[in-house]
Design a protein around this motif. Structure first.
Motif, short mmCIF file in Angstrom:
data_model
loop_
_atom_site.label_atom_id
_atom_site.label_comp_id
_atom_site.label_asym_id
_atom_site.label_seq_id
_atom_site.Cartn_x
_atom_site.Cartn_y
_atom_site.Cartn_z
N UNK A 159 103.42 43.78 -28.17
CA UNK A 159 102.87 43.12 -29.36
C UNK A 159 102.30 41.75 -29.03
N UNK A 160 102.51 41.27 -27.81
CA UNK A 160 101.91 40.00 -27.41
C UNK A 160 100.40 40.17 -27.37
N UNK A 161 99.65 39.30 -28.05
CA UNK A 161 98.22 39.58 -28.27
C UNK A 161 97.30 39.22 -27.11
N UNK A 162 97.83 38.67 -26.02
CA UNK A 162 96.94 38.21 -24.96
C UNK A 162 97.26 38.93 -23.65
N UNK A 163 96.25 39.02 -22.81
CA UNK A 163 96.40 39.55 -21.47
C UNK A 163 95.53 38.73 -20.53
N UNK A 164 95.86 38.78 -19.23
CA UNK A 164 95.12 37.99 -18.26
C UNK A 164 94.67 38.90 -17.13
N UNK A 165 93.46 38.68 -16.67
CA UNK A 165 92.97 39.38 -15.51
C UNK A 165 93.65 38.78 -14.28
N UNK A 166 94.41 39.57 -13.57
CA UNK A 166 95.24 39.02 -12.50
C UNK A 166 94.43 38.49 -11.32
N UNK A 167 93.16 38.86 -11.26
CA UNK A 167 92.33 38.37 -10.15
C UNK A 167 91.45 37.19 -10.55
N UNK A 168 90.92 37.22 -11.78
CA UNK A 168 89.99 36.16 -12.19
C UNK A 168 90.63 35.07 -13.02
N UNK A 169 91.78 35.33 -13.63
CA UNK A 169 92.42 34.33 -14.47
C UNK A 169 91.84 34.24 -15.87
N UNK A 170 91.01 35.20 -16.27
CA UNK A 170 90.43 35.18 -17.61
C UNK A 170 91.44 35.73 -18.61
N UNK A 171 91.71 34.95 -19.65
CA UNK A 171 92.61 35.38 -20.71
C UNK A 171 91.79 36.01 -21.82
N UNK A 172 92.20 37.20 -22.24
CA UNK A 172 91.50 37.93 -23.29
C UNK A 172 92.48 38.30 -24.40
N UNK A 212 93.94 41.11 -26.81
CA UNK A 212 94.08 42.56 -26.81
C UNK A 212 94.59 43.11 -28.14
N UNK A 213 95.19 42.25 -28.98
CA UNK A 213 95.68 42.70 -30.28
C UNK A 213 95.13 41.78 -31.36
N UNK A 214 95.13 42.28 -32.56
CA UNK A 214 94.65 41.51 -33.71
C UNK A 214 95.51 40.27 -33.92
N UNK A 215 94.85 39.16 -34.24
CA UNK A 215 95.53 37.89 -34.48
C UNK A 215 95.67 37.67 -35.99
N UNK A 216 96.72 36.94 -36.34
CA UNK A 216 96.95 36.63 -37.75
C UNK A 216 97.52 35.22 -37.83
N UNK A 217 96.72 34.32 -38.36
CA UNK A 217 97.14 32.92 -38.48
C UNK A 217 98.40 32.80 -39.32
N UNK A 218 98.48 33.62 -40.36
CA UNK A 218 99.62 33.51 -41.28
C UNK A 218 100.91 33.97 -40.62
N UNK A 219 100.83 34.79 -39.59
CA UNK A 219 102.02 35.23 -38.87
C UNK A 219 102.41 34.22 -37.80
N UNK A 220 101.49 33.91 -36.92
CA UNK A 220 101.72 32.90 -35.88
C UNK A 220 100.44 32.08 -35.78
N UNK A 221 100.58 30.78 -35.92
CA UNK A 221 99.40 29.92 -35.88
C UNK A 221 99.18 29.28 -34.51
N UNK A 222 100.20 29.25 -33.68
CA UNK A 222 100.07 28.68 -32.34
C UNK A 222 100.90 29.50 -31.36
N UNK A 223 100.29 29.86 -30.25
CA UNK A 223 100.97 30.58 -29.18
C UNK A 223 101.16 29.64 -28.00
N UNK A 224 102.39 29.60 -27.51
CA UNK A 224 102.72 28.79 -26.33
C UNK A 224 103.37 29.70 -25.30
#
Length: 823
Positions: free
Chosen positions: A284-297, A299-311
């Protein structure tokens, strides 16, 4: 005896006295011209033996290098090349060609030609390119073997030394060429550092003793790396912001953040990136990273009302996973207006029904509730952030039935401390009357936010107006008169009295009829359910009974009416025709299409149909046009001209019987119809100057103005309410049923504002709206120049000045013309 013979400058001959074997040794420099390599054996032997002139010569065996023709020995090859001839000998061996020559005598001649070397060969490396891999931080004096150079010349002219062709200061400080026991080695005189420099190109040449230089030995040195540095991020922290609808407007492959780590090692620069997240499962974690390039993308729908900041953290490591680094990541989710405002309705307990459903809110109120009574509150919430929705509003979208005005009004009188909610008070807007059609109202409430785009939600509110037992039963007549024969038997039906209860609920319309106590109840009885009067005891006498009949509300005995009943027992032989009632009351509505019947008067003819009946109408002759006529034979009353309650609300006249003293009084009441529009009393345009600064006021509410309209219609048809023409004005202003206009919301208001209002009555079955409107310009007292009135006034002043100038010029032209004609 040995001796030397020098030929052609360089050749050297060694000769010895010979008996049986004669040795002839010649030293010839290589590369001597072949034409000069010819010898006469007789000449060579002339000083060695006395018999040389008589000798005959022959080769002991065929030779590739020489040929013998009689006494002439000749070198037969094309060139004298020491290195070709002696290619298999060591550089320290003597290079020579030896030949055995026989004679006819026993003397054997050993011919030996020593080839003296010339420096005619350059040194050379058998391979020109080599690659060396030297690990960084090798100890000083570390040595690595290099290929040697070759030189086919003799030791005299062989390789003297090696040197760097590109002998820079850098190379001189680090490398040294070392020869040891015929080997060539490269020696480190300083430690290598891959991070400082990871490659060196050395060009080595060999120089022989004659000064000839060899080809270049290209030595490519790669400094081997030790994994001594951990990956290093380019930032101490990575922070970005993305909208919560990122996946809607972008591809899932679009990066939102680029993480970059650098490894200061030379070659182990491949970095693997990994997300470290201990707070949320990976599925359910909404982010993933390309292990070779370091690009964060995403992958799941975001909802400000659920979580407004990810650390979370990202780990960068080398392929061997020996060294790694960690960096914190902060991703703020930007709110978008993606949530409709919710409507929460809280009704006071006394107005709640016993059962309620989840979809509709039901309110039960009694018909005589006071106007302005608070019956509940409405809380509007929007879980979107205040930066997106800085304001919420609520309005009544529709109220059914449309034929009457809405029974409730919304008043935003409760101030909230947050922007995410707004509270409205539900008040009754007018006097309710279930007998006038106020029964059930279906009200659609709409809450709207001010996001982009604006979102709204609706909630249905059902208001039931409960009928109260508030109507007093009313007899259709206040006086009844019945005539019957004094010989009528017991249980003979005398007649009926009737009362009406206008309560809306059938249960409250139940009436009980009673005779006042001690009122001839032994002779006359009444049916308490329907008001029928019967003979309880036969009288047999001509007499008159005066009774009082009560119509009592069955649920509230304090509500009752009474009527006088006169029962005349007559002798049929002496009977005369008389009206059955002394007063007839008829009701009719105004503006009906004429002619039409309104009612009929009745006569008691004593049961004798032979008595002729003729009716005569008597009225006030002052009326220029009497709107009623009477059928003299049937007693039917008709309306022949249009009635208008606002001109005359009731009529009274009398009807006589021809050839009789009996007469009856007729009352006709004109009932109101909603046929008049509300009309404003005041001027239709006002300019109001206010200050929106809190400093000048102790409350957020500002009284703006008061408007008033009249409607000559009766009752609710003439009851007026006021409304804004533009619904957005309700976001800032409230207009009460008494015509007072209040500014209640100062947030983000931009003056001047033009308020346009209309009036509407509560007429039944259809409410009427005023034809005219009132316009109020609400202006900022500190910015009066922006008010339309000032602009119009400035335009008026400017127009007046222009007109005055034109008049003056016109008069001046006329004066000039007069003076011109005179002189």
């Amino acid at each position: 005896m040995q001796f030397y013979i020098y030929l052609f400058l360089f050749p050297i001959m060694f000769a010895y006295d010979c008996q049986d074997i004669c040795n002839i040794t010649l030293s010839i420099t290589e590369n001597t011209l072949v034409e000069k390599l010819t010898w006469n054996l007789l000449d060579l032997l002339s000083n060695r033996t006395s018999l040389y002139e008589y000798l005959q010569f022959s080769l002991s065996k065929p030779s590739n290098e020489f040929e013998l023709n009689s006494t002439i020995l000749k070198y037969r090859l094309l060139e004298l090349d020491r290195e070709k001839i002696c290619q298999n000998i060591s550089i320290n061996d003597e290079c020579s060609l030896q030949l055995e020559i026989f004679t006819q005598t026993s003397i054997i001649i050993i011919f030996k030609m020593i080839i003296i070397d010339e420096n005619d060969w350059k040194p050379f490396f058998s391979q020109e390119y080599i690659h060396l891999n030297i690990q960084e931080n090798r100890a000083i004096n570390y040595r690595i073997q290099l290929p040697i150079a070759y030189d086919y010349d003799s030791m005299k002219y062989n390789i003297d030394h090696y040197e760097f062709l590109n002998n820079t200061d850098e190379i001189e400080r680090i490398f040294q060429i070392e020869e040891f026991h015929g080997e060539l080695r490269l020696k480190l005189i300083k430690k290598l550092d891959c991070e400082s420099k990871n490659n060196y190109q050395l060009y080595i040449i060999a120089i022989d003793k004659g000064g000839f230089k060899s080809n270049i030995l290209h030595v490519n040195i790669t400094v081997g790396d030790l994994n001594e540095y951990q990956p290093r991020f380019t930032q101490r922290i990575y922070h970005t912001s993305i909208p919560e609808n990122f996946l809607t407007i972008n591809s899932s492959l679009s990066p939102i953040l680029q993480i970059i780590a650098i490894d200061d090692d030379c070659y182990d620069k491949t970095i693997l990136y990994t997300i470290l997240n201990n707070d949320m499962p990976n599925d359910i974690f909404p982010f993933e990273i390309d292990k070779y390039t370091g690009s964060i993308r995403v992958k799941h729908k975001l909802d400000y009302e659920t979580i407004s900041t990810y650390r979370f953290r990202v780990k960068a490591s080398n392929l061997d996973h020996i060294t790694s680094s960690i960096v914190p990541i902060v991703i703020d989710i930007l709110d978008r207006n993606d949530n409709q405002p919710s409507i929460q309705i809280n009704i006071l307990n006394e107005y709640k029904p016993m059962e309620n459903n989840d979809e509709d809110v039901i309110i039960n109120i009694n018909e005589h509730i006071h106007p302005g009574q608070v019956i509940g509150t409405i809380l509007i919430r929007d879980i979107d952030s205040a930066m997106i929705n800085y304001r919420l509003s609520l309005k009544i979208l529709s109220c059914f039935p449309l034929t009457v005005s809405c029974p409730i009004d919304l008043d935003s009188e409760i101030e909230n401390n947050t922007f995410s909610s707004t509270t409205y008070i539900i008040r009754t807007s007018r006097q309710l009357n279930s007998e006038q059609g106020d029964e059930t109202f279906i009200i659609i409430l709409e809450a709207s936010d001010y996001g982009n785009p604006s979102l709204s939600s609706q909630r249905r509110l059902i208001v039931h107006v409960n009928d109260e037992n508030d109507c007093v039963p009313k007899f259709t007549q206040s006086n009844y008169q019945f005539r019957l024969s004094h010989l009528s038997p017991v249980d003979f039906l005398i007649g009926q009295v009737h009362a009406n209860d206008d309560d809306h609920s059938p249960n409250y319309r139940l009436i009980q009829y009673k005779l006042l106590e001690d009122n001839n109840q032994d002779i006359i009885r009444i049916d308490e359910n329907n008001g029928y009067l019967f003979i309880a005891k036969q009288s047999l006498l001509e007499t008159t009974f005066n009774l009082t009949v009560l119509a009592i509300d069955r649920h509230n005995h304090s509500l009752y009416d009474q009527a006088n009943v006169q029962i005349i027992l007559f002798d049929t032989t002496k009977c005369t025709a008389m009206f059955r009632q002394t007063i007839y009351i008829f009701n009719t509505t105004e503006h009906q299409t004429t002619p039409y019947e309104i009612g009929q008067v009745n006569v008691d003819d004593c049961g004798l149909s032979s008595i002729p009946i003729s009716y005569h109408l008597m009225h006030d002759n002052s009326l220029s046009l009497f709107p009623f006529i009477l059928d003299s034979h049937s007693g039917t009353i008709k309306v022949i001209s249009e009635l208008d309650r606002e001109i005359q609300s009731s009529y009274k006249f009398y009807i006589h019987l021809f050839n009789s003293t009996s007469q009856t009084e007729v009352h006709i009441n004109i009932l109101d119809q909603n046929d008049h529009y509300p009309i404003f009393d005041d001027i239709h345009e006002q300019y109001i100057y206010i200050s929106t600064h809190q400093y000048y006021h102790q409350t957020n509410k500002r009284f703006i103005a008061h408007v008033h309209a009249t409607d000559p219609d009766d009752d609710i048809n003439g009851l007026v309410n006021y409304y804004f023409t533009h619904k957005e004005h309700y976001d800032y202003f409230h207009i009460y049923s008494n015509g007072s206009i209040i500014l209640y919301n100062l947030f983000d208001i931009h003056l001047p504002i033009t308020l346009e209002m209309y009036a509407r009555d509560q007429g039944y079955p259809e409410a009427l709206r005023s034809k005219d409107t009132v316009i109020i310009y609400v202006c900022d007292i500190f910015k009066q120049n922006e008010c339309p009135s000032n602009k119009l006034r400035r335009n008026f002043y400017l127009g007046s000045i222009i007109i005055m100038i034109c008049v003056v010029l016109f008069l001046l032209i006329i004066i000039l013309c007069i003076i011109w004609n005179l002189f």
